[in-house]
Design an enzyme around this catalytic site. Structure first.
Site, PDB file in Angstrom:
ATOM      1  N   ARG A   1      -3.788  -9.897   5.260  1.00  0.00           N
ATOM      2  CA  ARG A   1      -4.416  -9.840   3.855  1.00  0.00           C
ATOM      3  C   ARG A   1      -3.039  -9.491   3.066  1.00  0.00           C
ATOM      4  NH1 ARG A   1      -6.629  -6.189   0.392  1.00  0.00           N
ATOM      5  NH2 ARG A   1      -8.590  -7.270  -0.872  1.00  0.00           N
TER       6      ARG A   1
ATOM      7  N   LYS B   1       1.010  -1.178   0.010  1.00  0.00           N
ATOM      8  CA  LYS B   1       0.028   0.194   0.099  1.00  0.00           C
ATOM      9  C   LYS B   1       0.914   1.259   0.077  1.00  0.00           C
ATOM     10  CE  LYS B   1      -4.344  -1.792   1.809  1.00  0.00           C
ATOM     11  NZ  LYS B   1      -5.327  -1.787   2.784  1.00  0.00           N
TER      12      LYS B   1
HETATM   13  C1  PT1 Z   1      -7.988  -4.065   3.913  1.00  0.00           C
HETATM   14  C2  PT1 Z   1      -8.436  -4.065   2.331  1.00  0.00           C
HETATM   15  C3  PT1 Z   1      -9.549  -4.710   2.175  1.00  0.00           C
HETATM   16  N1  PT1 Z   1      -7.857  -3.230   1.529  1.00  0.00           N
HETATM   17  C4  PT1 Z   1      -9.663  -5.476   4.302  1.00  0.00           C
HETATM   18  N2  PT1 Z   1     -10.127  -5.449   3.033  1.00  0.00           N
HETATM   19  C5  PT1 Z   1      -8.271  -2.983  -0.101  1.00  0.00           C
HETATM   20  N3  PT1 Z   1     -10.394  -6.035   5.150  1.00  0.00           N
HETATM   21  C6  PT1 Z   1      -9.298  -3.921  -0.068  1.00  0.00           C
HETATM   22  C7  PT1 Z   1      -2.932   2.301  -1.071  1.00  0.00           C
HETATM   23  O1  PT1 Z   1      -2.843   2.944  -0.227  1.00  0.00           O
HETATM   24  O2  PT1 Z   1      -7.022  -3.529   4.399  1.00  0.00           O
HETATM   25  N4  PT1 Z   1      -8.837  -4.507   4.564  1.00  0.00           N
HETATM   26  N5  PT1 Z   1      -9.963  -4.690   0.588  1.00  0.00           N
HETATM   27  C8  PT1 Z   1      -7.519  -2.520  -0.731  1.00  0.00           C
HETATM   28  N6  PT1 Z   1      -7.606  -1.151  -0.840  1.00  0.00           N
HETATM   29  C9  PT1 Z   1      -6.537  -0.096  -0.966  1.00  0.00           C
HETATM   30  C10 PT1 Z   1      -6.552   1.130  -0.190  1.00  0.00           C
HETATM   31  C11 PT1 Z   1      -5.336  -0.599  -1.609  1.00  0.00           C
HETATM   32  C12 PT1 Z   1      -5.333   1.891  -0.483  1.00  0.00           C
HETATM   33  C13 PT1 Z   1      -4.251   0.294  -1.712  1.00  0.00           C
HETATM   34  C14 PT1 Z   1      -4.158   1.512  -0.900  1.00  0.00           C
HETATM   35  O3  PT1 Z   1      -2.342   2.041  -1.841  1.00  0.00           O
END
Ligand code: PT1
Length: 280
Positions: free
Chosen positions: A260, A226
Protein backbone atom coordinates in the site's frame (compact mmCIF):
# COMPACT_ATOMS: atom_id res chain seq x y z
CA UNK A 1 -2.76 -19.63 -7.41
CA UNK A 2 -4.95 -17.82 -4.94
CA UNK A 3 -7.62 -15.52 -6.40
CA UNK A 4 -9.96 -13.16 -4.55
CA UNK A 5 -13.40 -12.24 -5.80
CA UNK A 6 -13.79 -8.49 -5.26
CA UNK A 7 -17.39 -7.74 -6.26
CA UNK A 8 -17.00 -9.37 -9.65
CA UNK A 9 -13.42 -8.22 -10.25
CA UNK A 10 -10.72 -10.73 -9.48
CA UNK A 11 -7.33 -10.26 -7.86
CA UNK A 12 -4.76 -12.99 -8.44
CA UNK A 13 -1.61 -13.23 -6.37
CA UNK A 14 0.62 -14.29 -9.25
CA UNK A 15 2.68 -11.10 -8.85
CA UNK A 16 3.05 -8.42 -6.20
CA UNK A 17 0.01 -6.15 -6.20
CA UNK A 18 0.15 -2.42 -5.56
CA UNK A 19 -2.58 -0.59 -3.65
CA UNK A 20 -2.69 3.19 -4.20
CA UNK A 21 -3.67 5.49 -1.33
CA UNK A 22 -6.50 7.90 -2.15
CA UNK A 23 -7.05 10.06 0.90
CA UNK A 24 -10.20 12.09 0.83
CA UNK A 25 -9.39 13.61 4.18
CA UNK A 26 -8.22 17.21 4.50
CA UNK A 27 -5.61 16.18 7.09
CA UNK A 28 -3.51 13.24 5.83
CA UNK A 29 0.01 13.02 7.33
CA UNK A 30 1.59 13.28 3.89
CA UNK A 31 0.60 16.65 2.52
CA UNK A 32 0.63 15.86 -1.20
CA UNK A 33 -1.77 12.95 -0.65
CA UNK A 34 -4.53 15.20 0.71
CA UNK A 35 -7.37 15.79 -1.69
CA UNK A 36 -10.43 17.94 -1.62
CA UNK A 37 -12.58 17.77 -4.73
CA UNK A 38 -13.93 14.70 -6.50
CA UNK A 39 -12.17 15.91 -9.66
CA UNK A 40 -8.81 15.95 -7.90
CA UNK A 41 -9.34 12.43 -6.57
CA UNK A 42 -10.33 11.18 -10.01
CA UNK A 43 -7.31 12.70 -11.73
CA UNK A 44 -4.98 11.21 -9.13
CA UNK A 45 -6.69 7.84 -9.55
CA UNK A 46 -6.35 8.13 -13.34
CA UNK A 47 -2.61 8.69 -13.01
CA UNK A 48 -2.32 5.72 -10.63
CA UNK A 49 -4.15 3.56 -13.16
CA UNK A 50 -1.75 4.65 -15.91
CA UNK A 51 1.10 3.82 -13.53
CA UNK A 52 -0.13 0.25 -13.03
CA UNK A 53 -2.06 0.31 -9.77
CA UNK A 54 -4.09 -2.83 -8.90
CA UNK A 55 -6.28 -1.56 -6.05
CA UNK A 56 -7.49 1.98 -5.28
CA UNK A 57 -7.85 2.46 -1.51
CA UNK A 58 -10.30 5.19 -0.55
CA UNK A 59 -10.14 6.56 2.99
CA UNK A 60 -12.30 9.21 4.59
CA UNK A 61 -10.97 9.03 8.12
CA UNK A 62 -7.38 9.98 8.87
CA UNK A 63 -5.46 7.65 11.19
CA UNK A 64 -2.28 9.69 10.96
CA UNK A 65 -0.37 10.60 14.12
CA UNK A 66 -2.15 13.54 15.75
CA UNK A 67 -5.26 13.54 13.58
CA UNK A 68 -8.43 13.89 15.58
CA UNK A 69 -10.31 10.70 14.88
CA UNK A 70 -13.68 12.26 15.49
CA UNK A 71 -15.05 11.98 11.96
CA UNK A 72 -18.65 10.80 12.22
CA UNK A 73 -19.85 7.87 10.12
CA UNK A 74 -22.19 10.22 8.29
CA UNK A 75 -19.36 12.58 7.42
CA UNK A 76 -17.20 9.65 6.34
CA UNK A 77 -20.07 8.30 4.24
CA UNK A 78 -20.54 11.67 2.57
CA UNK A 79 -16.87 11.71 1.60
CA UNK A 80 -16.41 8.06 0.62
CA UNK A 81 -19.54 6.93 -1.24
CA UNK A 82 -19.40 9.42 -4.17
CA UNK A 83 -15.72 8.61 -4.69
CA UNK A 84 -16.33 4.84 -4.67
CA UNK A 85 -19.15 5.27 -7.20
CA UNK A 86 -17.03 7.47 -9.49
CA UNK A 87 -14.01 5.15 -9.33
CA UNK A 88 -16.14 2.11 -10.03
CA UNK A 89 -17.70 3.84 -13.04
CA UNK A 90 -14.43 5.13 -14.49
CA UNK A 91 -11.86 2.39 -13.83
CA UNK A 92 -11.52 -1.41 -13.92
CA UNK A 93 -9.36 -1.56 -10.80
CA UNK A 94 -10.66 -2.94 -7.53
CA UNK A 95 -11.84 -0.19 -5.19
CA UNK A 96 -11.04 -0.79 -1.55
CA UNK A 97 -12.57 1.23 1.27
CA UNK A 98 -10.41 2.13 4.27
CA UNK A 99 -12.97 2.28 7.06
CA UNK A 100 -13.90 0.94 10.49
CA UNK A 101 -17.54 1.97 10.36
CA UNK A 102 -20.34 -0.57 9.89
CA UNK A 103 -22.43 2.01 8.05
CA UNK A 104 -19.61 2.91 5.66
CA UNK A 105 -18.86 -0.79 5.03
CA UNK A 106 -22.48 -1.45 4.05
CA UNK A 107 -22.97 1.67 1.93
CA UNK A 108 -19.59 1.48 0.19
CA UNK A 109 -20.34 -2.11 -0.73
CA UNK A 110 -23.65 -1.06 -2.27
CA UNK A 111 -21.78 1.69 -4.16
CA UNK A 112 -19.49 -0.90 -5.75
CA UNK A 113 -16.49 -1.28 -3.44
CA UNK A 114 -14.61 -4.55 -3.97
CA UNK A 115 -12.66 -4.79 -0.72
CA UNK A 116 -12.86 -3.67 2.91
CA UNK A 117 -9.69 -2.40 4.58
CA UNK A 118 -10.02 -1.93 8.34
CA UNK A 119 -7.16 -0.75 10.55
CA UNK A 120 -9.35 -1.77 13.52
CA UNK A 121 -9.83 -5.32 12.22
CA UNK A 122 -13.66 -5.10 12.42
CA UNK A 123 -13.67 -4.34 16.15
CA UNK A 124 -16.09 -1.41 16.00
CA UNK A 125 -19.73 -2.22 16.86
CA UNK A 126 -21.55 -3.85 13.95
CA UNK A 127 -18.49 -3.94 11.68
CA UNK A 128 -18.09 -7.74 11.70
CA UNK A 129 -21.74 -8.26 10.81
CA UNK A 130 -21.69 -5.54 8.16
CA UNK A 131 -18.58 -7.03 6.53
CA UNK A 132 -20.01 -10.56 6.68
CA UNK A 133 -23.12 -9.39 4.84
CA UNK A 134 -21.08 -7.99 1.91
CA UNK A 135 -19.19 -11.17 0.86
CA UNK A 136 -16.18 -8.92 0.06
CA UNK A 137 -12.55 -9.67 0.94
CA UNK A 138 -11.41 -7.97 4.16
CA UNK A 139 -8.00 -6.65 5.25
CA UNK A 140 -7.55 -7.20 8.99
CA UNK A 141 -4.83 -4.93 10.39
CA UNK A 142 -3.15 -5.12 13.80
CA UNK A 143 -3.28 -1.97 15.87
CA UNK A 144 -4.08 -0.76 19.33
CA UNK A 145 -6.25 2.12 18.08
CA UNK A 146 -9.28 0.79 19.96
CA UNK A 147 -7.40 0.58 23.26
CA UNK A 148 -8.51 2.97 26.01
CA UNK A 149 -5.27 4.99 25.85
CA UNK A 150 -4.41 5.49 22.20
CA UNK A 151 -0.80 6.48 21.85
CA UNK A 152 0.27 4.22 24.68
CA UNK A 153 3.15 2.09 23.42
CA UNK A 154 3.37 -1.35 24.93
CA UNK A 155 6.53 -3.28 25.67
CA UNK A 156 6.24 -6.37 23.54
CA UNK A 157 8.29 -9.37 24.52
CA UNK A 158 8.13 -10.30 20.86
CA UNK A 159 6.14 -7.93 18.70
CA UNK A 160 5.72 -10.44 15.87
CA UNK A 161 4.18 -13.06 18.19
CA UNK A 162 1.78 -10.50 19.67
CA UNK A 163 0.73 -9.26 16.24
CA UNK A 164 0.22 -12.81 14.93
CA UNK A 165 -1.77 -13.78 18.02
CA UNK A 166 -4.04 -10.75 17.61
CA UNK A 167 -4.54 -11.34 13.88
CA UNK A 168 -5.45 -15.00 14.45
CA UNK A 169 -7.97 -13.94 17.11
CA UNK A 170 -9.56 -11.59 14.59
CA UNK A 171 -9.58 -14.40 11.99
CA UNK A 172 -11.53 -16.54 14.50
CA UNK A 173 -13.98 -13.72 15.18
CA UNK A 174 -14.49 -13.35 11.43
CA UNK A 175 -15.11 -17.06 10.96
CA UNK A 176 -17.66 -17.05 13.80
CA UNK A 177 -19.43 -14.13 12.10
CA UNK A 178 -19.53 -16.02 8.80
CA UNK A 179 -16.54 -14.42 7.05
CA UNK A 180 -14.66 -17.37 5.63
CA UNK A 181 -10.86 -17.55 5.78
CA UNK A 182 -10.53 -17.35 2.01
CA UNK A 183 -11.80 -13.75 2.18
CA UNK A 184 -9.12 -12.57 4.61
CA UNK A 185 -5.90 -10.60 4.11
CA UNK A 186 -3.66 -9.86 7.10
CA UNK A 187 -1.63 -6.72 7.81
CA UNK A 188 0.82 -6.30 10.73
CA UNK A 189 0.03 -2.57 10.87
CA UNK A 190 3.23 -0.59 10.39
CA UNK A 191 2.75 2.86 11.84
CA UNK A 192 4.57 3.62 15.05
CA UNK A 193 2.61 5.02 17.98
CA UNK A 194 -0.56 5.39 15.95
CA UNK A 195 -0.83 1.63 15.60
CA UNK A 196 0.73 0.73 18.96
CA UNK A 197 4.35 0.34 17.95
CA UNK A 198 7.68 2.10 18.16
CA UNK A 199 9.92 2.55 15.10
CA UNK A 200 11.96 -0.39 16.44
CA UNK A 201 8.82 -2.56 16.44
CA UNK A 202 8.06 -1.57 12.83
CA UNK A 203 11.60 -2.53 11.82
CA UNK A 204 11.33 -5.89 13.61
CA UNK A 205 8.01 -6.58 11.90
CA UNK A 206 9.55 -5.91 8.50
CA UNK A 207 12.65 -7.96 9.32
CA UNK A 208 10.47 -10.89 10.41
CA UNK A 209 7.62 -10.48 7.90
CA UNK A 210 8.20 -14.12 6.94
CA UNK A 211 6.66 -15.08 10.30
CA UNK A 212 3.46 -13.18 9.48
CA UNK A 213 3.43 -14.78 6.01
CA UNK A 214 3.81 -18.18 7.69
CA UNK A 215 0.22 -17.80 8.96
CA UNK A 216 -0.69 -18.62 5.36
CA UNK A 217 -2.90 -15.69 4.53
CA UNK A 218 -2.18 -13.04 1.92
CA UNK A 219 -0.28 -10.19 3.60
CA UNK A 220 -0.60 -6.45 2.98
CA UNK A 221 2.20 -4.08 4.01
CA UNK A 222 1.58 -0.33 4.34
CA UNK A 223 4.81 1.50 5.06
CA UNK A 224 4.81 4.34 2.53
CA UNK A 225 6.54 7.47 3.92
CA UNK A 226 5.72 6.49 7.51
CA UNK A 227 7.41 7.82 10.64
CA UNK A 228 9.62 4.76 11.27
CA UNK A 229 11.43 5.72 8.06
CA UNK A 230 11.71 9.25 9.41
CA UNK A 231 13.08 7.85 12.66
CA UNK A 232 15.88 6.04 10.82
CA UNK A 233 16.74 8.78 8.31
CA UNK A 234 15.69 11.92 10.18
CA UNK A 235 13.87 13.19 7.09
CA UNK A 236 10.34 14.57 6.67
CA UNK A 237 7.59 12.67 4.79
CA UNK A 238 8.36 14.62 1.58
CA UNK A 239 11.88 13.11 1.49
CA UNK A 240 11.03 9.46 2.16
CA UNK A 241 10.35 8.14 -1.34
CA UNK A 242 13.63 6.25 -1.90
CA UNK A 243 13.43 4.69 1.53
CA UNK A 244 9.80 3.77 0.95
CA UNK A 245 10.87 1.94 -2.20
CA UNK A 246 13.57 0.14 -0.22
CA UNK A 247 11.11 -1.15 2.38
CA UNK A 248 8.50 -2.01 -0.28
CA UNK A 249 11.19 -4.04 -2.04
CA UNK A 250 12.05 -5.88 1.18
CA UNK A 251 8.39 -6.67 1.89
CA UNK A 252 7.77 -7.87 -1.68
CA UNK A 253 10.92 -9.99 -1.55
CA UNK A 254 9.69 -11.56 1.69
CA UNK A 255 6.47 -12.48 -0.12
CA UNK A 256 3.96 -9.79 0.84
CA UNK A 257 1.18 -9.94 -1.74
CA UNK A 258 -0.05 -6.32 -1.55
CA UNK A 259 1.98 -3.12 -0.98
CA UNK A 260 0.00 0.00 0.00
CA UNK A 261 1.67 3.20 -1.23
CA UNK A 262 1.34 6.84 -2.24
CA UNK A 263 3.88 6.59 -5.09
CA UNK A 264 2.46 4.05 -7.49
CA UNK A 265 4.71 4.42 -10.57
CA UNK A 266 7.94 4.03 -8.62
CA UNK A 267 6.62 1.17 -6.49
CA UNK A 268 5.27 -0.74 -9.51
CA UNK A 269 8.78 -0.62 -11.05
CA UNK A 270 10.34 -1.81 -7.79
CA UNK A 271 7.98 -4.76 -7.27
CA UNK A 272 8.15 -5.75 -10.96
CA UNK A 273 11.89 -6.18 -10.48
CA UNK A 274 11.34 -8.26 -7.34
CA UNK A 275 8.88 -10.45 -9.24
CA UNK A 276 11.27 -10.80 -12.19
CA UNK A 277 14.07 -11.93 -9.89
CA UNK A 278 11.73 -14.40 -8.15
CA UNK A 279 10.70 -15.84 -11.53
CA UNK A 280 14.22 -15.93 -13.00
C1 PT1 B 1 -1.85 0.39 6.74
C2 PT1 B 1 -2.56 1.63 6.76
C3 PT1 B 1 -3.93 1.59 6.36
N1 PT1 B 1 -2.00 2.82 7.11
C4 PT1 B 1 -3.77 -0.73 6.03
N2 PT1 B 1 -4.50 0.40 6.01
C5 PT1 B 1 -2.74 3.94 7.09
N3 PT1 B 1 -4.35 -1.91 5.68
C6 PT1 B 1 -4.09 3.90 6.71
C7 PT1 B 1 3.31 7.25 10.51
O1 PT1 B 1 3.93 6.57 11.35
O2 PT1 B 1 -0.57 0.32 7.09
N4 PT1 B 1 -2.46 -0.74 6.39
N5 PT1 B 1 -4.66 2.73 6.36
C8 PT1 B 1 -2.11 5.25 7.46
N6 PT1 B 1 -1.76 5.32 8.85
C9 PT1 B 1 -0.56 5.88 9.29
C10 PT1 B 1 0.00 5.42 10.48
C11 PT1 B 1 0.12 6.80 8.53
C12 PT1 B 1 1.24 5.90 10.89
C13 PT1 B 1 1.35 7.29 8.93
C14 PT1 B 1 1.94 6.82 10.11
O3 PT1 B 1 3.82 8.23 9.94
Amino acid sequence: MKTLNCAGKSLTFDRTLVMGVLNITPDSFYESSRYQSLDQVLSTAEQMVRDGVDILDVGGESTRPGADGTVSSEQELERVVPVVEALRTNFDQVVSVDTSSALVISEASKAGAGMINDVRALLRPGALEAAAATSLPVVLMHSLVEQPETGFVPQYDDVVSKVNEYLLQRVSACETAGITRDRLILDPGFGGGMFGKTPAHDLQLLKHLDRVLALNFPVLAGMSRKSFIGAVLNKPAEQRLSASLAVATLAARAGAQIIRVHDVAETVDAVRMVDAVRNA
